[in-house]
Design a protein around this motif. Structure first.
Motif, PDB file in Angstrom:
ATOM      1  N   ILE A 146       0.755  -1.088  -0.165  1.00  0.00           N
ATOM      2  CA  ILE A 146      -0.161  -0.046  -0.197  1.00  0.00           C
ATOM      3  C   ILE A 146       0.913   1.232  -0.135  1.00  0.00           C
ATOM      4  O   ILE A 146       1.852   1.504   0.650  1.00  0.00           O
ATOM      5  CB  ILE A 146      -1.095   0.018   0.993  1.00  0.00           C
ATOM      6  CG1 ILE A 146      -1.718  -1.186   1.226  1.00  0.00           C
ATOM      7  CG2 ILE A 146      -1.797   1.273   1.279  1.00  0.00           C
ATOM      8  CD1 ILE A 146      -2.892  -1.297   0.121  1.00  0.00           C
ATOM      9  N   GLY A 186       0.199   5.185   0.375  1.00  0.00           N
ATOM     10  CA  GLY A 186      -0.704   6.068   0.927  1.00  0.00           C
ATOM     11  C   GLY A 186      -0.269   7.503   0.865  1.00  0.00           C
ATOM     12  O   GLY A 186       0.981   7.962   1.182  1.00  0.00           O
ATOM     13  N   TYR A 210      -6.757   4.062  -7.742  1.00  0.00           N
ATOM     14  CA  TYR A 210      -6.562   3.666  -6.512  1.00  0.00           C
ATOM     15  C   TYR A 210      -7.582   2.915  -5.821  1.00  0.00           C
ATOM     16  O   TYR A 210      -8.582   2.717  -6.497  1.00  0.00           O
ATOM     17  CB  TYR A 210      -6.065   5.153  -5.561  1.00  0.00           C
ATOM     18  CG  TYR A 210      -6.849   6.034  -5.405  1.00  0.00           C
ATOM     19  CD1 TYR A 210      -7.780   5.944  -4.229  1.00  0.00           C
ATOM     20  CD2 TYR A 210      -7.428   6.909  -6.469  1.00  0.00           C
ATOM     21  CE1 TYR A 210      -8.784   6.863  -4.204  1.00  0.00           C
ATOM     22  CE2 TYR A 210      -8.341   7.843  -6.335  1.00  0.00           C
ATOM     23  CZ  TYR A 210      -9.033   7.964  -5.115  1.00  0.00           C
ATOM     24  OH  TYR A 210      -9.924   8.872  -4.995  1.00  0.00           O
ATOM     25  N   ILE A 211      -7.280   2.409  -4.567  1.00  0.00           N
ATOM     26  CA  ILE A 211      -8.286   1.579  -3.782  1.00  0.00           C
ATOM     27  C   ILE A 211      -9.557   2.513  -3.636  1.00  0.00           C
ATOM     28  O   ILE A 211     -10.757   1.466  -3.723  1.00  0.00           O
ATOM     29  CB  ILE A 211      -7.725   1.119  -2.253  1.00  0.00           C
ATOM     30  CG1 ILE A 211      -6.831   0.032  -2.388  1.00  0.00           C
ATOM     31  CG2 ILE A 211      -8.787   0.894  -1.475  1.00  0.00           C
ATOM     32  CD1 ILE A 211      -6.210  -0.335  -1.257  1.00  0.00           C
ATOM     33  N   SER A 261      -9.772  -4.917   0.331  1.00  0.00           N
ATOM     34  CA  SER A 261      -8.247  -5.258   0.609  1.00  0.00           C
ATOM     35  C   SER A 261      -7.950  -6.647   0.922  1.00  0.00           C
ATOM     36  O   SER A 261      -6.966  -7.112   0.619  1.00  0.00           O
ATOM     37  CB  SER A 261      -7.798  -4.495   2.057  1.00  0.00           C
ATOM     38  OG  SER A 261      -8.879  -4.811   3.251  1.00  0.00           O
ATOM     39  N   CYS A 308      -3.558   4.549  -2.088  1.00  0.00           N
ATOM     40  CA  CYS A 308      -4.676   4.767  -1.033  1.00  0.00           C
ATOM     41  C   CYS A 308      -4.680   6.234  -0.484  1.00  0.00           C
ATOM     42  O   CYS A 308      -3.353   6.633  -0.184  1.00  0.00           O
ATOM     43  CB  CYS A 308      -4.597   3.710  -0.067  1.00  0.00           C
ATOM     44  SG  CYS A 308      -5.721   3.747   1.208  1.00  0.00           S
ATOM     45  N   VAL A 368      -7.030  -2.387   5.796  1.00  0.00           N
ATOM     46  CA  VAL A 368      -5.958  -2.216   4.830  1.00  0.00           C
ATOM     47  C   VAL A 368      -4.769  -2.378   5.486  1.00  0.00           C
ATOM     48  O   VAL A 368      -4.104  -3.003   5.206  1.00  0.00           O
ATOM     49  CB  VAL A 368      -6.293  -0.680   4.279  1.00  0.00           C
ATOM     50  CG1 VAL A 368      -5.106  -0.351   3.283  1.00  0.00           C
ATOM     51  CG2 VAL A 368      -7.493  -0.481   3.536  1.00  0.00           C
TER      52      VAL A 368
END
Length: 438
Positions: A207, A209, A321-322, A342, A360, A382
């Motif tokens: 991930i 972020g 993105y997520i 996730s 994310c 996540v």
């Protein structure tokens, strides 16, 4: 089921079922070999189901499972006659000469049960397919889920000995010694980050972020540039926010080192055009595959990822993105949707045996401050599901500068250390690079 099968008897092997029960009654210790993989509902004969479940009950109570204790257990439950009675149990005791082949018999029972379940699933899918009111994509997802659950159910737990583990580890170590690269995974191109992670590892969910407009996409593209262009490793990129043309423009700007603004405006000098042509030539044969469906459904993303791995031999996937992935229940609570996404992405990484790098957003509270794990937007799952979590942090400058300091905060690494990695951001090209030692 018989009517639906036009009179055909569902797959079964009563001899194998009886042999399993006979083996257990002959040698109680053999129960340990099958109890974790064979469940009572896998038996076809209803009598055998009841008998095996009673044996399981005795095993859980640490009671010796001989004929007498079995008859007593079934009698207490009021199921002795339904299980064939004492006479049927007596017949089972003399069917096999030894319990040596119990595992073989059990696998036959499981095989026939799996075939019956596949038939049930097929009949159910056939019936649903005729119902035009049901969405075809939902039917496909239902089919995939049922088959996956059946396959997962048949998985068995394997005990690995210390000897086996040590042999395997030495094989891996020798491969690393013989390898030309010091990284076991796919290098990101950021030297210090790769030192921490040894590259992006197979089956891991990574991930990245950051707050909006900090440069998540630019960082992912910078990594992808190294992986696809320099390493010639096949990459898949799911762009759920911007069209593939915009991704292509960013890639050219990064590689040619021609400002994005000049490319957009078309006000290019001759040397700019030459740089872009050369960059395009380098990218032309690159193993890069982009999907730019906005708000892509999780179901479609998984299906497309599987096809990419099979057809394009993709070895790593980026998702931008997520928050833009759509679940089958878009009206449900956000945390449930993000949790589903996730978990699905982690399961997909394991299934395909490739790293999946998903971008994310982080909570507004992180604005201007270094983000932390608690600020991942949407759900704590996540953080829980990811093998690696890193944050991108840099200051928002009011005035344009040739380059700017930025930091990759490696906040979680399941199999390694964490730390901060200093990198450099070049705004004109939306490109991140290694920060040279001063």
């Amino acid at each position: 089921m018989d009517n639906l099968l036009d009179g055909k008897v569902p797959p079964n092997n009563l001899e194998a079922e009886n042999a399993v029960l006979s083996s257990i009654l002959l040698k109680w210790e053999s129960m340990a070999e099958v109890v974790s993989i064979l469940k009572a509902d896998r038996f076809y004969d209803s009598r055998n189901k009841l008998i095996y479940q009673a044996l399981v009950n005795l095993y859980s109570k640490n009671v010796q499972g001989d004929s007498l204790s079995l008859i007593n257990e079934l009698g207490v439950e009021g199921k002795l006659e339904e299980a064939g009675g004492a006479a049927y149990i007596a017949e089972l005791t003399d069917l096999v000469p030894s319990a040596a082949n119990i595992l073989h018999y059990a696998k036959i029972v499981i095989d026939r049960a799996t075939r019956r379940e596949l038939i049930d699933i097929s009949l159910d899918l056939k019936s649903s397919a005729y119902n035009i009111s049901k969405d075809a994509d939902a039917l496909l997802d239902n089919a995939e889920s049922k088959i996956f659950n059946l396959a997962e159910r048949n998985e068995t737990t394997v005990v690995h000995s210390a000897r086996e583990i040590m042999v395997k580890e030495f094989e891996l170590i020798q491969k690393r010694i013989d390898s030309k690269t010091r990284f076991t995974g796919i290098p990101s191109g950021f030297a210090e980050l790769d030192t921490y992670t040894s590259g992006f590892q197979k089956s891991e969910l990574i991930i990245i972020g950051a707050r909006p407009s900090i440069g998540k996409t630019a960082l992912a593209l910078s990594m992808m540039q190294h992986i696809a262009l320099e390493q010639k490793i096949s990459c898949g990129f799911f762009s759920l926010e911007m069209p593939y043309e915009s991704i292509g423009m960013r890639i050219l700007s990064q590689e040619a080192r021609v400002p994005m603004q000049k490319i957009r405006s078309g006000l290019l000098r001759v040397d700019d055009i030459t740089k872009i042509q050369n960059a395009a030539g380098r990218w032309y044969k690159c193993p890069l595959y982009i999907v730019d469906t906005p708000n892509m459904r999780l179901l479609d993303l998984k299906a497309m990822a599987r096809r990419m791995v099979k057809n394009q031999k993709v070895e790593i996937i980026f998702i931008d993105y997520i928050g833009l992935i759509t679940t089958e229940n878009p009206s449900g609570p956000v945390y449930e949707q993000v949790s589903e996404i996730s978990k699905s992405l982690k399961a997909l990484a394991r299934e395909l045996e490739i790293p999946i790098v998903a971008l994310c957003q982080v909570a507004r509270a992180a604005e201007g401050e270094p983000p932390n794990l608690a600020q991942l937007r949407g759900s704590g799952s996540v953080e829980q599901d990811a093998d690696v979590v890193m944050f991108l942090h840099r200051e928002r400058l009011k005035e344009q500068t040739p380059d700017q300091d930025a930091t990759i905060i490696l906040a979680k690494q399941r199999n390694g250390a964490t730390g901060d990695i200093k990198i450099k951001f070049i705004p004109a090209y939306s490109r991140f690079e290694n920060k040279m030692e001063e």
